[in-house]
Design a protein around this motif. Structure first.
Motif, PDB file in Angstrom:
ATOM      1  N   ARG A 109      53.946  68.988   5.076  1.00 14.75           N
ATOM      2  CA  ARG A 109      55.163  68.600   5.788  1.00 14.75           C
ATOM      3  C   ARG A 109      55.066  67.153   6.277  1.00 14.75           C
ATOM      4  O   ARG A 109      56.039  66.388   6.184  1.00 14.75           O
ATOM      5  N   VAL A 110      53.890  66.772   6.770  1.00 16.24           N
ATOM      6  CA  VAL A 110      53.699  65.406   7.250  1.00 16.24           C
ATOM      7  C   VAL A 110      53.807  64.416   6.094  1.00 16.24           C
ATOM      8  O   VAL A 110      54.440  63.356   6.210  1.00 16.24           O
ATOM      9  N   MET A 111      53.203  64.735   4.949  1.00 19.83           N
ATOM     10  CA  MET A 111      53.277  63.849   3.784  1.00 19.83           C
ATOM     11  C   MET A 111      54.712  63.747   3.269  1.00 19.83           C
ATOM     12  O   MET A 111      55.188  62.653   2.924  1.00 19.83           O
ATOM     13  N   ILE A 112      55.393  64.883   3.207  1.00 16.80           N
ATOM     14  CA  ILE A 112      56.781  64.888   2.722  1.00 16.80           C
ATOM     15  C   ILE A 112      57.655  64.019   3.625  1.00 16.80           C
ATOM     16  O   ILE A 112      58.484  63.234   3.138  1.00 16.80           O
ATOM     17  N   ALA A 113      57.471  64.142   4.922  1.00 19.95           N
ATOM     18  CA  ALA A 113      58.261  63.331   5.867  1.00 19.95           C
ATOM     19  C   ALA A 113      58.019  61.846   5.647  1.00 19.95           C
ATOM     20  O   ALA A 113      58.950  61.028   5.702  1.00 19.95           O
ATOM     21  N   ALA A 114      56.764  61.479   5.377  1.00 21.35           N
ATOM     22  CA  ALA A 114      56.441  60.067   5.136  1.00 21.35           C
ATOM     23  C   ALA A 114      57.107  59.571   3.864  1.00 21.35           C
ATOM     24  O   ALA A 114      57.613  58.437   3.805  1.00 21.35           O
ATOM     25  N   GLU A 117      60.897  58.829   4.115  1.00 19.35           N
ATOM     26  CA  GLU A 117      61.289  57.615   4.842  1.00 19.35           C
ATOM     27  C   GLU A 117      61.235  56.363   3.969  1.00 19.35           C
ATOM     28  O   GLU A 117      61.671  55.292   4.389  1.00 19.35           O
ATOM     29  N   LEU A 118      60.696  56.485   2.745  1.00 18.79           N
ATOM     30  CA  LEU A 118      60.660  55.329   1.854  1.00 18.79           C
ATOM     31  C   LEU A 118      62.069  54.951   1.414  1.00 18.79           C
ATOM     32  O   LEU A 118      62.954  55.798   1.307  1.00 18.79           O
ATOM     33  N   VAL A 364      67.342  60.865 -12.636  1.00 18.56           N
ATOM     34  CA  VAL A 364      68.544  60.182 -13.121  1.00 18.56           C
ATOM     35  C   VAL A 364      69.377  59.696 -11.936  1.00 18.56           C
ATOM     36  O   VAL A 364      69.835  58.546 -11.901  1.00 18.56           O
ATOM     37  N   LEU A 365      69.560  60.568 -10.953  1.00 10.42           N
ATOM     38  CA  LEU A 365      70.331  60.189  -9.772  1.00 10.42           C
ATOM     39  C   LEU A 365      69.621  59.088  -8.993  1.00 10.42           C
ATOM     40  O   LEU A 365      70.245  58.148  -8.509  1.00 10.42           O
ATOM     41  N   ARG A 366      68.308  59.184  -8.888  1.00 10.48           N
ATOM     42  CA  ARG A 366      67.566  58.172  -8.135  1.00 10.48           C
ATOM     43  C   ARG A 366      67.696  56.806  -8.794  1.00 10.48           C
ATOM     44  O   ARG A 366      67.910  55.789  -8.119  1.00 10.48           O
ATOM     45  N   ARG A 367      67.543  56.768 -10.097  1.00 11.33           N
ATOM     46  CA  ARG A 367      67.630  55.493 -10.805  1.00 11.33           C
ATOM     47  C   ARG A 367      69.023  54.883 -10.731  1.00 11.33           C
ATOM     48  O   ARG A 367      69.178  53.671 -10.848  1.00 11.33           O
ATOM     49  N   ALA A 368      70.001  55.740 -10.494  1.00 15.74           N
ATOM     50  CA  ALA A 368      71.379  55.259 -10.323  1.00 15.74           C
ATOM     51  C   ALA A 368      71.703  54.972  -8.860  1.00 15.74           C
ATOM     52  O   ALA A 368      72.842  54.590  -8.535  1.00 15.74           O
ATOM     53  N   GLY A 369      70.718  55.168  -7.994  1.00 16.90           N
ATOM     54  CA  GLY A 369      70.946  54.939  -6.564  1.00 16.90           C
ATOM     55  C   GLY A 369      71.774  56.015  -5.920  1.00 16.90           C
ATOM     56  O   GLY A 369      72.388  55.794  -4.865  1.00 16.90           O
ATOM     57  N   ALA A 370      71.791  57.212  -6.520  1.00 16.74           N
ATOM     58  CA  ALA A 370      72.659  58.279  -6.021  1.00 16.74           C
ATOM     59  C   ALA A 370      71.895  59.544  -5.639  1.00 16.74           C
ATOM     60  O   ALA A 370      72.488  60.624  -5.558  1.00 16.74           O
ATOM     61  N   LEU A 371      70.578  59.434  -5.401  1.00 15.18           N
ATOM     62  CA  LEU A 371      69.812  60.611  -5.010  1.00 15.18           C
ATOM     63  C   LEU A 371      70.276  61.072  -3.634  1.00 15.18           C
ATOM     64  O   LEU A 371      70.233  60.313  -2.668  1.00 15.18           O
ATOM     65  N   PRO A 372      70.751  62.311  -3.528  1.00 17.53           N
ATOM     66  CA  PRO A 372      71.270  62.765  -2.234  1.00 17.53           C
ATOM     67  C   PRO A 372      70.156  62.869  -1.196  1.00 17.53           C
ATOM     68  O   PRO A 372      69.001  63.124  -1.529  1.00 17.53           O
ATOM     69  N   PRO A 373      70.490  62.642   0.063  1.00 20.37           N
ATOM     70  CA  PRO A 373      69.469  62.728   1.121  1.00 20.37           C
ATOM     71  C   PRO A 373      68.971  64.159   1.279  1.00 20.37           C
ATOM     72  O   PRO A 373      69.675  65.120   0.960  1.00 20.37           O
ATOM     73  N   LYS A 374      67.758  64.286   1.740  1.00 18.53           N
ATOM     74  CA  LYS A 374      67.182  65.609   2.041  1.00 18.53           C
ATOM     75  C   LYS A 374      66.616  65.525   3.457  1.00 18.53           C
ATOM     76  O   LYS A 374      65.420  65.293   3.661  1.00 18.53           O
ATOM     77  N   PRO A 375      67.480  65.685   4.449  1.00 18.88           N
ATOM     78  CA  PRO A 375      67.036  65.489   5.829  1.00 18.88           C
ATOM     79  C   PRO A 375      66.044  66.560   6.269  1.00 18.88           C
ATOM     80  O   PRO A 375      66.000  67.663   5.705  1.00 18.88           O
ATOM     81  N   ALA A 376      65.269  66.215   7.271  1.00 17.54           N
ATOM     82  CA  ALA A 376      64.332  67.181   7.850  1.00 17.54           C
ATOM     83  C   ALA A 376      65.103  68.266   8.575  1.00 17.54           C
ATOM     84  O   ALA A 376      66.255  68.083   8.981  1.00 17.54           O
ATOM     85  N   ARG A 377      64.474  69.391   8.728  1.00 17.82           N
ATOM     86  CA  ARG A 377      65.077  70.505   9.441  1.00 17.82           C
ATOM     87  C   ARG A 377      65.219  70.156  10.916  1.00 17.82           C
ATOM     88  O   ARG A 377      64.314  69.597  11.528  1.00 17.82           O
ATOM     89  N   ASP A 378      66.383  70.460  11.478  1.00 17.28           N
ATOM     90  CA  ASP A 378      66.614  70.186  12.902  1.00 17.28           C
ATOM     91  C   ASP A 378      65.675  71.037  13.752  1.00 17.28           C
ATOM     92  O   ASP A 378      65.593  72.257  13.583  1.00 17.28           O
ATOM     93  N   ARG A 379      64.960  70.373  14.636  1.00 14.50           N
ATOM     94  CA  ARG A 379      64.030  71.078  15.511  1.00 14.50           C
ATOM     95  C   ARG A 379      64.032  70.428  16.882  1.00 14.50           C
ATOM     96  O   ARG A 379      64.334  69.243  17.011  1.00 14.50           O
TER      97      ARG A 379
END
Length: 432
Positions: A109-114, A117-118, A364-379
């Protein structure tokens, strides 16, 4: 093995002339290094990959690394070790299409969060390295922020998907054949010297000392029953090394209490692949080594001495015909599962594998600049909770001032509040 400078935006990785898919894996413990390396090796030909071992309290030793990489095509000399404090910078400079986070839940989880943020962020892939039945809410929550969650059987995918729906968690699940269990079930070894009974040790199954001593006595009895054949206790570590789960009662120590031991009882820390080369059959409670053995046509006994229970990670073997008693172990009555069980559990048609396709779609979406966000779970707790969990996951490897400060305050407070809050969270979980 590639260098450390990756390219930026590029066309569809599936189109003709497009740059190859580039994936970086982040791993720490022995089982996750093995899984990550094997999964990377299953990517399409031409893909460029790199494996980084993140220094955590349980990171693999050099010897464990060499064993974990057997059969993956990767060379331990070219696997880079990095500090967590440098991880975001290093991966950011590499700018891969995707990052495979291969680590235990809290560390993952810590690695994924890091990685999340890139900017621009890579496609984040996570998963579990072996038998994942029963499905657990914790496994889902730790990997909530990943784009793709890789599992290894149609049963696992359906079980995790149902659990996610019940818990209200949004996740994209993908199927991949266990990467180190690809051989045909029909490929039984013709090696006439394949006479070893190999026991796959597990760190926490069974957990209690008395139960583990019972297993130790069983192995001694099996060795004495046939002095012409070896009983090989396959351990994953030597003294001073760590593994994914902490082992409190190692079999070498327990066996020493039963001395003198028969000379055909040996302890080995070689790779499981090498151990199978001379194996007549495998004995385990619930190790994923059972799936590796079946893939090579090596029969198995899943020891049922301690029953069938989620805590033993062995309900997956129900219907397999693999369960056997201590008497069956001594008599070496190994067996292979029926085709119906195989199809649902880890030996599905490879055409059903879709993890690469799902990753490529997101790339494909990332290379087009369209990768949707994947926010962290609200806590509750916000940034302070993030710092706290990073410190708990990384221990002494987190040298940040914020981590030290939060830890100094949090440990005493946790000790006081845990007995008070535990009933509340249990009620919430049971009601979910």
């Amino acid at each position: 093995m590639t260098g450390s400078t990756f390219w930026g935006s590029a066309p569809d990785p599936r189109s003709a002339g497009a740059p190859p898919l580039r994936v970086v894996a982040l791993a720490d413990t022995d089982s996750y290094v093995k899984w990550a390396a094997a999964l990377l090796s299953s990517l399409p030909a031409g893909s460029e990959v790199e494996l980084l071992v993140v220094e955590t309290p349980l990171a693999v030793s050099r010897t464990q690394m060499q064993s974990a990489l057997v059969g993956s095509g990767m060379d331990a000399e070219h696997v880079r070790r990095v500090q967590f404090a440098d991880l975001a910078r290093i991966v950011g400079e590499m700018a891969p299409d995707a990052v495979l986070v291969a680590a235990r839940g809290p560390v993952g989880r810590v690695m994924i969060a890091a990685m999340a943020e890139l900017d621009p962020r890579p496609v984040i892939v996570s998963g579990l390295p072996g038998i994942s039945i029963p499905a657990t809410t914790a496994a889902l929550i730790h990997r909530t922020q990943s784009d793709v969650f890789v599992l290894h059987s149609t049963r696992e995918v359906s079980t995790f998907r149902a659990l996610a729906e019940r818990r209200g968690l949004v996740q994209r699940f993908a199927l991949a054949r266990l990467p180190f269990a690809r051989s045909s079930v029909a490929s039984t070894s013709e090696n006439t010297r394949a006479t070893d009974l190999v026991f796959a040790s597990q760190a926490i199954v069974p957990r209690e000392r008395a139960d583990r001593m019972r297993v130790a006595r069983l192995l001694v009895a099996a060795a004495r029953a046939d002095p012409e054949k070896r009983v090989v206790v396959k351990e994953r570590t030597v003294t001073g090394e760590h593994q994914t789960h902490e082992q409190r009662y190692g079999y070498p120590d327990l066996l020493r209490r039963l001395a003198p031991l028969p000379p055909n009882l040996v302890v080995s820390t070689e790779s499981m692949s090498h151990a199978f080369d001379s194996a007549e059959g495998l004995v385990t409670v619930s190790s994923t080594a059972a799936i590796e053995a079946i893939a090579r046509g090596i029969p198995v006994i899943a020891l049922d001495t301690f029953g069938v229970d989620d805590s033993l990670i062995n309900p997956v073997f129900e219907g397999s015909g693999l369960f056997g008693s201590e008497a069956a172990v001594i008599a070496r009555e190994f067996r292979l599962p029926p085709s119906e069980w195989l199809t649902r559990n880890y030996f599905h048609d490879p055409a059903k594998d879709n993890w690469v396709a799902q990753v490529e779609d997101l790339v494909v979406l990332r290379r087009a600049g369209a990768l949707p966000p994947k926010p962290a779970r609200d806590r509750r707790g916000g940034r302070v909770r993030d710092i706290w969990e990073r410190k708990l996951a990384l221990g002494r490897m987190d040298r940040s001032v914020a981590g030290t400060a939060v830890y100094a305050v949090g440990i005493p407070l946790r000790f006081v509040l845990r007995p008070i809050l535990r009933p509340y969270f249990r009620r919430r979980l049971s009601a979910a």
